[in-house]
Design an enzyme around this catalytic site. Structure first.
Site, PDB file in Angstrom:
ATOM      1  N   HIS A   1      -7.530  -5.802  -0.163  1.00 47.16           N
ATOM      2  CA  HIS A   1      -6.361  -4.938   0.013  1.00 47.16           C
ATOM      3  C   HIS A   1      -5.357  -5.545   0.992  1.00 47.16           C
ATOM      4  CE1 HIS A   1      -4.137  -1.188  -0.090  1.00 47.16           C
ATOM      5  NE2 HIS A   1      -4.146  -1.140   1.221  1.00 47.16           N
TER       6      HIS A   1
ATOM      7  N   ASP B   1      -9.773  -5.248  -4.405  1.00 48.85           N
ATOM      8  CA  ASP B   1      -9.209  -4.276  -3.467  1.00 48.85           C
ATOM      9  C   ASP B   1     -10.176  -3.092  -3.353  1.00 48.85           C
ATOM     10  OD1 ASP B   1      -7.684  -2.251  -2.178  1.00 48.85           O
ATOM     11  OD2 ASP B   1      -5.825  -3.145  -2.922  1.00 48.85           O
TER      12      ASP B   1
ATOM     13  N   SER C   1       0.824  -1.199   0.000  1.00 47.23           N
ATOM     14  CA  SER C   1       0.000   0.000   0.000  1.00 47.23           C
ATOM     15  C   SER C   1       0.871   1.266   0.000  1.00 47.23           C
ATOM     16  CB  SER C   1      -0.970  -0.045   1.184  1.00 47.23           C
ATOM     17  OG  SER C   1      -1.995   0.882   1.036  1.00 47.23           O
TER      18      SER C   1
END
Length: 272
Positions: free
Chosen positions: A252, A224, A95
């Site tokens: 995610h 996601d 991320s």
């Protein structure tokens, strides 16, 4: 605790276990190095030296009032890799940490980084603007800012639900993982988390991606709900030596909930 002190006086906490080729893990917002437990243990058992740090303002690192931006995050990583004299390293980021890896590799990694892996990453840029019409509207990040800055305890308690895809049909909330996410988030600085939203949403990594010659593995879940899947093919297309693996149905937070699959694919990439 193991820490280094960077040039502005902020202490950066890190873990450093094992010997062999180093793998450096970069966590996502608003978490800490603890989010890599499943990878740290797996790759340590595979004979690698595993390192993970808490980003400034996160986890056990110092809560500075300045430097909550991508360039400083990358500079902090550069200071850590220099202090530990890491060479031929693999850098793995999730991320926001994926953006941190790419910025570090482009600005500081020459001669030290061998390969990179970015997972559910914010690259090349998240926010919707004239050059990125498919991006996420500013209003979404303003909502995250409001929740983070002024209702953080409850907001962070609810955030893992979409993060791990537990709002999808047939999914069950894993309470231990949810509480661990909340624990990590609440360890950090509310100011760093608030300012970090701009860092992960508005940083443009286009030129960083284009500049890299090293092999880069791009991993992204097609379900996601935090960083849209469309980011991944755009990032991969900008890389000179990129490889994309898409995972149907993965959320995610897949490094935690789908660790067995993710670890296997990273290991194969490292050994290739």
């Amino acid at each position: 605790m193991s820490t280094i002190t960077v040039k502005d006086g902020t202490q950066i906490y890190y873990k450093d276990w094992g010997t062999g080729q180093p793998i450096v893990f970069h966590h996502g917002w608003p978490l800490s190095s603890d989010d890599w437990d499943a990878q740290m243990m797996f790759f340590l058992k595979q004979g690698y030296r595993v390192i993970a740090h808490d980003r400034r303002g996160h986890g056990r690192s110092g809560q500075s009032s300045e430097g909550n931006n991508m360039d400083t995050y990358a500079a902090d990583v550069a200071a850590l890799t220099e202090a530990l004299d890491l060479k031929d390293a693999i850098h793995v980021g999730h991320s926001t940490g994926g953006g941190e890896v790419i910025r570090y590799a482009a600005k500081h990694g020459k001669g030290r980084i061998a390969k990179a892996v970015i997972i559910s990453a914010v690259t090349p840029i998240m926010i919707q603007n004239e050059s990125n019409p498919e991006g996420v509207p500013l209003s979404v990040f303003d909502e995250i800012r409001q929740g983070t800055g002024f209702n953080r305890a409850q907001y962070f308690y609810d955030f893992p639900i979409p993060f791990y895809g537990w709002n999808r049909e047939g999914q069950t909330v894993q309470e231990g993982i949810k509480h661990n996410w909340w624990r990590q988030g609440m360890m950090g600085s509310v100011l760093a988390h608030y300012e970090g939203i701009k860092a992960f949403s508005e940083s443009d990594f286009t030129e960083d991606l284009k500049s890299l010659d090293i092999p880069v593995l791009v991993l992204h879940g097609e379900d996601d709900q935090i960083v849209p899947f469309g980011q991944a093919p755009r990032a991969a297309a900008l890389l000179k030596n990129g490889k994309l693996i898409a995972y149907p149905g993965f959320p995610h937070g897949m490094p935690t909930t789908e660790a067995e699959t993710i670890n296997k694919d990273i290991l194969e990439f490292i050994k290739a």
